[in-house]
Design a protein around this motif. Sequence first.
Motif, PDB file in Angstrom:
ATOM      1  N   GLU A   8      -3.935  -8.248   8.311  1.00  0.00           N
ATOM      2  CA  GLU A   8      -4.320  -9.205   7.283  1.00  0.00           C
ATOM      3  C   GLU A   8      -5.765  -8.980   6.839  1.00  0.00           C
ATOM      4  O   GLU A   8      -6.105  -9.127   5.655  1.00  0.00           O
ATOM      5  CB  GLU A   8      -4.133 -10.639   7.782  1.00  0.00           C
ATOM      6  N   LYS A   9      -6.619  -8.601   7.775  1.00  0.00           N
ATOM      7  CA  LYS A   9      -7.996  -8.266   7.408  1.00  0.00           C
ATOM      8  C   LYS A   9      -8.016  -7.021   6.524  1.00  0.00           C
ATOM      9  O   LYS A   9      -8.754  -6.958   5.537  1.00  0.00           O
ATOM     10  CB  LYS A   9      -8.837  -8.022   8.667  1.00  0.00           C
ATOM     11  N   ALA A  10      -7.211  -6.025   6.901  1.00  0.00           N
ATOM     12  CA  ALA A  10      -7.174  -4.774   6.137  1.00  0.00           C
ATOM     13  C   ALA A  10      -6.720  -5.006   4.706  1.00  0.00           C
ATOM     14  O   ALA A  10      -7.345  -4.520   3.756  1.00  0.00           O
ATOM     15  CB  ALA A  10      -6.256  -3.766   6.828  1.00  0.00           C
ATOM     16  N   VAL A  11      -5.635  -5.762   4.524  1.00  0.00           N
ATOM     17  CA  VAL A  11      -5.116  -5.969   3.165  1.00  0.00           C
ATOM     18  C   VAL A  11      -5.992  -6.924   2.361  1.00  0.00           C
ATOM     19  O   VAL A  11      -6.019  -6.862   1.128  1.00  0.00           O
ATOM     20  CB  VAL A  11      -3.645  -6.450   3.174  1.00  0.00           C
ATOM     21  N   ALA A  12      -6.740  -7.771   3.046  1.00  0.00           N
ATOM     22  CA  ALA A  12      -7.675  -8.645   2.329  1.00  0.00           C
ATOM     23  C   ALA A  12      -8.829  -7.828   1.754  1.00  0.00           C
ATOM     24  O   ALA A  12      -9.297  -8.088   0.634  1.00  0.00           O
ATOM     25  CB  ALA A  12      -8.212  -9.723   3.269  1.00  0.00           C
ATOM     26  N   ILE A  13      -9.280  -6.840   2.503  1.00  0.00           N
ATOM     27  CA  ILE A  13     -10.382  -5.985   2.049  1.00  0.00           C
ATOM     28  C   ILE A  13      -9.898  -4.985   1.000  1.00  0.00           C
ATOM     29  O   ILE A  13     -10.587  -4.726   0.010  1.00  0.00           O
ATOM     30  CB  ILE A  13     -11.011  -5.233   3.244  1.00  0.00           C
ATOM     31  N   ALA A  14      -8.713  -4.419   1.223  1.00  0.00           N
ATOM     32  CA  ALA A  14      -8.184  -3.389   0.313  1.00  0.00           C
ATOM     33  C   ALA A  14      -6.731  -3.705  -0.040  1.00  0.00           C
ATOM     34  O   ALA A  14      -5.807  -3.061   0.453  1.00  0.00           O
ATOM     35  CB  ALA A  14      -8.297  -2.009   0.959  1.00  0.00           C
ATOM     36  N   PRO A  15      -6.510  -4.683  -0.898  1.00  0.00           N
ATOM     37  CA  PRO A  15      -5.145  -5.147  -1.190  1.00  0.00           C
ATOM     38  C   PRO A  15      -4.272  -4.139  -1.940  1.00  0.00           C
ATOM     39  O   PRO A  15      -3.053  -4.292  -1.971  1.00  0.00           O
ATOM     40  CB  PRO A  15      -5.372  -6.406  -2.038  1.00  0.00           C
ATOM     41  N   THR A  16      -4.878  -3.122  -2.555  1.00  0.00           N
ATOM     42  CA  THR A  16      -4.082  -2.157  -3.331  1.00  0.00           C
ATOM     43  C   THR A  16      -3.846  -0.840  -2.589  1.00  0.00           C
ATOM     44  O   THR A  16      -3.362   0.124  -3.171  1.00  0.00           O
ATOM     45  CB  THR A  16      -4.768  -1.851  -4.675  1.00  0.00           C
ATOM     46  N   THR A  17      -4.195  -0.808  -1.299  1.00  0.00           N
ATOM     47  CA  THR A  17      -3.971   0.403  -0.508  1.00  0.00           C
ATOM     48  C   THR A  17      -2.527   0.425  -0.001  1.00  0.00           C
ATOM     49  O   THR A  17      -2.136  -0.417   0.815  1.00  0.00           O
ATOM     50  CB  THR A  17      -4.951   0.479   0.678  1.00  0.00           C
ATOM     51  N   ILE A  18      -1.762   1.372  -0.478  1.00  0.00           N
ATOM     52  CA  ILE A  18      -0.338   1.458  -0.145  1.00  0.00           C
ATOM     53  C   ILE A  18      -0.124   1.657   1.350  1.00  0.00           C
ATOM     54  O   ILE A  18       0.768   1.051   1.952  1.00  0.00           O
ATOM     55  CB  ILE A  18       0.324   2.595  -0.942  1.00  0.00           C
ATOM     56  N   ALA A  19      -0.935   2.510   1.956  1.00  0.00           N
ATOM     57  CA  ALA A  19      -0.766   2.834   3.379  1.00  0.00           C
ATOM     58  C   ALA A  19      -0.845   1.597   4.258  1.00  0.00           C
ATOM     59  O   ALA A  19      -0.111   1.491   5.252  1.00  0.00           O
ATOM     60  CB  ALA A  19      -1.818   3.852   3.814  1.00  0.00           C
ATOM     61  N   HIS A  20      -1.724   0.661   3.923  1.00  0.00           N
ATOM     62  CA  HIS A  20      -1.868  -0.540   4.751  1.00  0.00           C
ATOM     63  C   HIS A  20      -0.574  -1.358   4.750  1.00  0.00           C
ATOM     64  O   HIS A  20      -0.133  -1.851   5.799  1.00  0.00           O
ATOM     65  CB  HIS A  20      -3.015  -1.415   4.244  1.00  0.00           C
ATOM     66  N   ARG A  21       0.035  -1.497   3.579  1.00  0.00           N
ATOM     67  CA  ARG A  21       1.285  -2.264   3.477  1.00  0.00           C
ATOM     68  C   ARG A  21       2.409  -1.569   4.230  1.00  0.00           C
ATOM     69  O   ARG A  21       3.213  -2.208   4.924  1.00  0.00           O
ATOM     70  CB  ARG A  21       1.669  -2.414   2.000  1.00  0.00           C
ATOM     71  N   LEU A  22       2.466  -0.236   4.099  1.00  0.00           N
ATOM     72  CA  LEU A  22       3.500   0.537   4.782  1.00  0.00           C
ATOM     73  C   LEU A  22       3.355   0.430   6.291  1.00  0.00           C
ATOM     74  O   LEU A  22       4.340   0.168   7.008  1.00  0.00           O
ATOM     75  CB  LEU A  22       3.414   2.003   4.337  1.00  0.00           C
ATOM     76  N   GLU A  23       2.141   0.634   6.788  1.00  0.00           N
ATOM     77  CA  GLU A  23       1.930   0.578   8.239  1.00  0.00           C
ATOM     78  C   GLU A  23       2.069  -0.841   8.777  1.00  0.00           C
ATOM     79  O   GLU A  23       2.481  -1.035   9.922  1.00  0.00           O
ATOM     80  CB  GLU A  23       0.552   1.149   8.589  1.00  0.00           C
ATOM     81  N   TYR A  24       1.734  -1.823   7.966  1.00  0.00           N
ATOM     82  CA  TYR A  24       1.928  -3.227   8.357  1.00  0.00           C
ATOM     83  C   TYR A  24       3.419  -3.472   8.576  1.00  0.00           C
ATOM     84  O   TYR A  24       3.838  -4.027   9.611  1.00  0.00           O
ATOM     85  CB  TYR A  24       1.384  -4.120   7.254  1.00  0.00           C
ATOM     86  N   ALA A  25       4.232  -3.032   7.624  1.00  0.00           N
ATOM     87  CA  ALA A  25       5.685  -3.198   7.748  1.00  0.00           C
ATOM     88  C   ALA A  25       6.219  -2.461   8.969  1.00  0.00           C
ATOM     89  O   ALA A  25       7.012  -3.013   9.747  1.00  0.00           O
ATOM     90  CB  ALA A  25       6.367  -2.683   6.488  1.00  0.00           C
ATOM     91  N   ASN A  26       5.791  -1.228   9.149  1.00  0.00           N
ATOM     92  CA  ASN A  26       6.255  -0.444  10.302  1.00  0.00           C
ATOM     93  C   ASN A  26       5.870  -1.107  11.619  1.00  0.00           C
ATOM     94  O   ASN A  26       6.652  -1.112  12.575  1.00  0.00           O
ATOM     95  CB  ASN A  26       5.672   0.967  10.242  1.00  0.00           C
ATOM     96  N   SER A  27       4.671  -1.656  11.657  1.00  0.00           N
ATOM     97  CA  SER A  27       4.195  -2.303  12.884  1.00  0.00           C
ATOM     98  C   SER A  27       4.984  -3.576  13.184  1.00  0.00           C
ATOM     99  O   SER A  27       5.325  -3.856  14.341  1.00  0.00           O
ATOM    100  CB  SER A  27       2.702  -2.616  12.766  1.00  0.00           C
ATOM    101  N   LEU A  28       5.276  -4.364  12.151  1.00  0.00           N
ATOM    102  CA  LEU A  28       6.080  -5.569  12.347  1.00  0.00           C
ATOM    103  C   LEU A  28       7.464  -5.218  12.884  1.00  0.00           C
ATOM    104  O   LEU A  28       7.994  -5.898  13.774  1.00  0.00           O
ATOM    105  CB  LEU A  28       6.214  -6.321  11.017  1.00  0.00           C
ATOM    106  N   LEU A  29       8.033  -4.143  12.370  1.00  0.00           N
ATOM    107  CA  LEU A  29       9.358  -3.709  12.827  1.00  0.00           C
ATOM    108  C   LEU A  29       9.327  -3.195  14.257  1.00  0.00           C
ATOM    109  O   LEU A  29      10.299  -3.349  15.009  1.00  0.00           O
ATOM    110  CB  LEU A  29       9.913  -2.641  11.879  1.00  0.00           C
ATOM    111  N   LYS A  30       8.210  -2.575  14.640  1.00  0.00           N
ATOM    112  CA  LYS A  30       8.068  -2.113  16.020  1.00  0.00           C
ATOM    113  C   LYS A  30       8.089  -3.294  16.989  1.00  0.00           C
ATOM    114  O   LYS A  30       8.654  -3.218  18.084  1.00  0.00           O
ATOM    115  CB  LYS A  30       6.751  -1.345  16.206  1.00  0.00           C
TER     116      LYS A  30
END
Length: 234
Positions: free
Chosen positions: A170-192
Motif C-alpha cells: 500500500e505504501k508502494a502504490v501510494a508513492i507510485a500508483p501508475t507502476t504496473i509492477a507494483h500492482r502485479l507483485e501485490y496481486a501475486n503476493s496476495l495469492l501466495k
Amino acid sequence: MRQLILTALLAVSTVSLADSLKEANTLLDKGDWQAATAMGTALNTSDGFAVAAKATTLGASVSAEAAKRGLLEKAQGYANQAVKLNDENASAYFELARADGRLAQFVGILQSLPLARDIKAALQKAISLDPKMDEGYAALGLWNAELVAKGGFVAFSYGADASQVTANFEKAVAIAPTTIAHRLEYANSLLKLDSTKNKAAALAQLKKAVTLAPVTYWDRQDLAAAQKKLNDLQ
C-alpha cells in the motif's frame, strides 16, 4: 587561475558522468540491458554499478534458463561494488536486495533461506536512506509474502509477517500508483498468502494494472504478465 581551471574541469566531468548515467538508464528503459550494463560499469561509480546491477538482474528475467544464475551472481557483484563505493546510496542497497531476491527465487528454498536476512537488511537500509523509495516497499512486501508462504516456522524465524505484505504494498502504490509492477507483485503476493481468500483483492490489483500505460520495455513485460494472470484468474 589554476583553481578556476580545476573547478571548470570538475564541472565538465560531473556533467559527463550525469549524462552517461542518464544514457545508461535510457538504454535500459529501451530493453538494451547489455549496453546499459557495459555503460554503467564503465562509469566506475556507485550509481553506475547500481544501474549495471539493475540491468543485469532484469536481463536475467528475459534470458535463457541456463544463463539466469550466472547473470544474477554478476548482478550481486555489481551491487556489492556500488555499496562499496558509496555506502549511503539507497539504490545500491536496493539493487543488492533485488539481485539476492531474484537469485533466492531461482535457486530453491534450501539455498534461498540463507539470503533472507541479507535481503531484508538491504531493503531496510535502502528505505532508511530514501523513505520514498516505492520499489523498496514493494520488495519488502514481496519478501514477507515469500517467507510467510514457506510456512509458520520459517516466517517466525526470519521475522516475516502477513500483515506487512499489505502494509508495504500500500505504501508502494501510494508513492507510485501508475507502476504496473507494483500492482502485479501485490496481486501475486496476495495469492501466495491465500489464493482463495485473497482472490478478489488480487483481481482488483490486476484489473488496475492492465489499465496503466507502459513507459519502458520492462513495463510492457509486466503489463503482459498482468494481463495473463488476470485472464487465468477470471
